[in-house]
Design an enzyme around this catalytic site. Structure first.
Site, PDB file in Angstrom:
ATOM      1  N   GLU A  80      -1.985  12.714   0.378  1.00  0.00           N
ATOM      2  CA  GLU A  80      -2.151  11.752   1.470  1.00  0.00           C
ATOM      3  C   GLU A  80      -2.254  12.440   2.827  1.00  0.00           C
ATOM      4  O   GLU A  80      -1.519  13.367   3.130  1.00  0.00           O
ATOM      5  CB  GLU A  80      -0.978  10.760   1.474  1.00  0.00           C
ATOM      6  CG  GLU A  80      -0.855   9.949   0.198  1.00  0.00           C
ATOM      7  CD  GLU A  80      -2.034   9.004  -0.044  1.00  0.00           C
ATOM      8  OE1 GLU A  80      -2.799   8.751   0.896  1.00  0.00           O
ATOM      9  OE2 GLU A  80      -2.179   8.541  -1.200  1.00  0.00           O
ATOM     10  N   CYS A 143       5.666   3.997  -1.227  1.00  0.00           N
ATOM     11  CA  CYS A 143       5.221   5.389  -1.152  1.00  0.00           C
ATOM     12  C   CYS A 143       4.887   5.748   0.289  1.00  0.00           C
ATOM     13  O   CYS A 143       5.310   6.784   0.807  1.00  0.00           O
ATOM     14  CB  CYS A 143       4.027   5.616  -2.063  1.00  0.00           C
ATOM     15  SG  CYS A 143       4.509   5.592  -3.798  1.00  0.00           S
ATOM     16  N   HIS A 170       0.082  11.159  -4.598  1.00  0.00           N
ATOM     17  CA  HIS A 170       0.037  10.022  -5.520  1.00  0.00           C
ATOM     18  C   HIS A 170      -0.513  10.504  -6.860  1.00  0.00           C
ATOM     19  O   HIS A 170      -1.476  11.283  -6.889  1.00  0.00           O
ATOM     20  CB  HIS A 170      -0.896   8.923  -4.978  1.00  0.00           C
ATOM     21  CG  HIS A 170      -0.170   7.816  -4.285  1.00  0.00           C
ATOM     22  ND1 HIS A 170      -0.411   7.464  -2.986  1.00  0.00           N
ATOM     23  CD2 HIS A 170       0.800   6.962  -4.722  1.00  0.00           C
ATOM     24  CE1 HIS A 170       0.363   6.442  -2.648  1.00  0.00           C
ATOM     25  NE2 HIS A 170       1.114   6.115  -3.682  1.00  0.00           N
TER      26      HIS A 170
HETATM   27  N1  PCA Z   1       4.432   3.876  -6.314  1.00  0.00           N
HETATM   28  C1  PCA Z   1       4.545   2.825  -5.334  1.00  0.00           C
HETATM   29  C2  PCA Z   1       6.007   2.769  -4.974  1.00  0.00           C
HETATM   30  C3  PCA Z   1       6.724   3.608  -5.967  1.00  0.00           C
HETATM   31  C4  PCA Z   1       5.666   4.312  -6.700  1.00  0.00           C
HETATM   32  O1  PCA Z   1       5.866   5.169  -7.576  1.00  0.00           O
HETATM   33  C5  PCA Z   1       3.612   3.027  -4.142  1.00  0.00           C
HETATM   34  O2  PCA Z   1       2.531   3.601  -4.298  1.00  0.00           O
HETATM   35  O3  PCA Z   1       3.937   2.592  -3.042  1.00  0.00           O
END
Ligand code: PCA
Length: 218
Positions: A80, A143, A170
């Site tokens: 990100e 996240c 991610h």
């Molecule tokens: N993914 C979610 C919250 C926790 C996770 O593992 C997100 O992308 O916000």
């Protein structure tokens, strides 16, 4: 080098979150004489994460903090670029709360840029044919909140003058669990661990990011 890596507990009624499952594999790959890895699992709960994460950061004092989370539907791993000061949840969190158009931190700046060398990381991964791309949005759920809180800590508290390297990767679903009602893509957990380990290794040895296009219009 003190490195903190966090994952998240399961959410949305699912039994497994690969960002939690991958932590031990990443620790095994990266830990060495010069690098200590601390891992932690964050709650998918806006109120609890705002309280717990700053406590973990203050106690570990990491020079590198890499947060991990599941992005259902993404085909591969993404790193990100930015954390936004926005909570706009698509569903209630595990505490049953669904903030809409609320700030992560009242009075904080609208956004913080990651302090990881994301372009150097992506380039190094491509050289090893490890899949990783730059994402321009971490969403507006937990996240993104963890990334924002981590960067807020880095800029306001941090390591006394030296801004720690903070960022977020991610990951897609792992083979361990994919919801049956969807056609979501999934990758093997140990393969994802190698990408994450490479991101940490590059961060440790790259003080300044390279200039290179992320190569995407979105
Ligand atoms: N993914 C979610 C919250 C926790 C996770 O593992 C997100 O992308 O916000």
């Amino acid at each position: 080098m003190r490195v903190l890596v966090t994952g998240f507990e399961p959410f949305n009624g699912e039994p497994y979150n690969p960002s939690e499952g991958v932590l031990a594999l990443v620790q095994n790959l990266v830990e060495g004489p010069d690098t200590t890895i601390t891992t932690a699992v964050l709650p998918v709960d806006a109120m609890r994460v705002a309280r717990d994460l700053p406590q973990v950061l203050r106690s570990v004092q990491p020079e590198v903090y890499l947060a991990l989370g599941l992005a259902p539907g993404r085909t591969t791993l993404s790193i990100e670029r930015v954390g936004l000061n926005v909570l706009d949840f698509p569903m209630p969190d595990n505490g049953g709360n669904q903030p809409i158009d609320q700030p992560v931190m009242v009075g904080g700046p609208l956004a913080y840029a990651t302090t990881l060398p994301i372009k150097a990381i992506v380039q190094a991964c491509r050289a090893l044919t490890l899949p990783l791309y730059v994402s321009n949005s971490a969403g507006t759920f937990l996240c993104n909140a963890a990334l924002y809180l981590g960067l807020h800590w880095a800029h306001t508290d941090g390591l006394g003058g030296k801004v720690p390297r903070v960022g977020f990767i991610h990951i897609p679903y792992a083979m361990q669990y994919v919801p049956k009602v969807s056609n979501n893509p999934a990758l093997p957990l140990d393969f994802m661990a190698r990408v994450i380990a490479e991101a940490i290794t590059v961060t440790v040895k790259t003080p300044t990011d390279i200039v290179s296009s992320a190569g995407s219009m979105t």
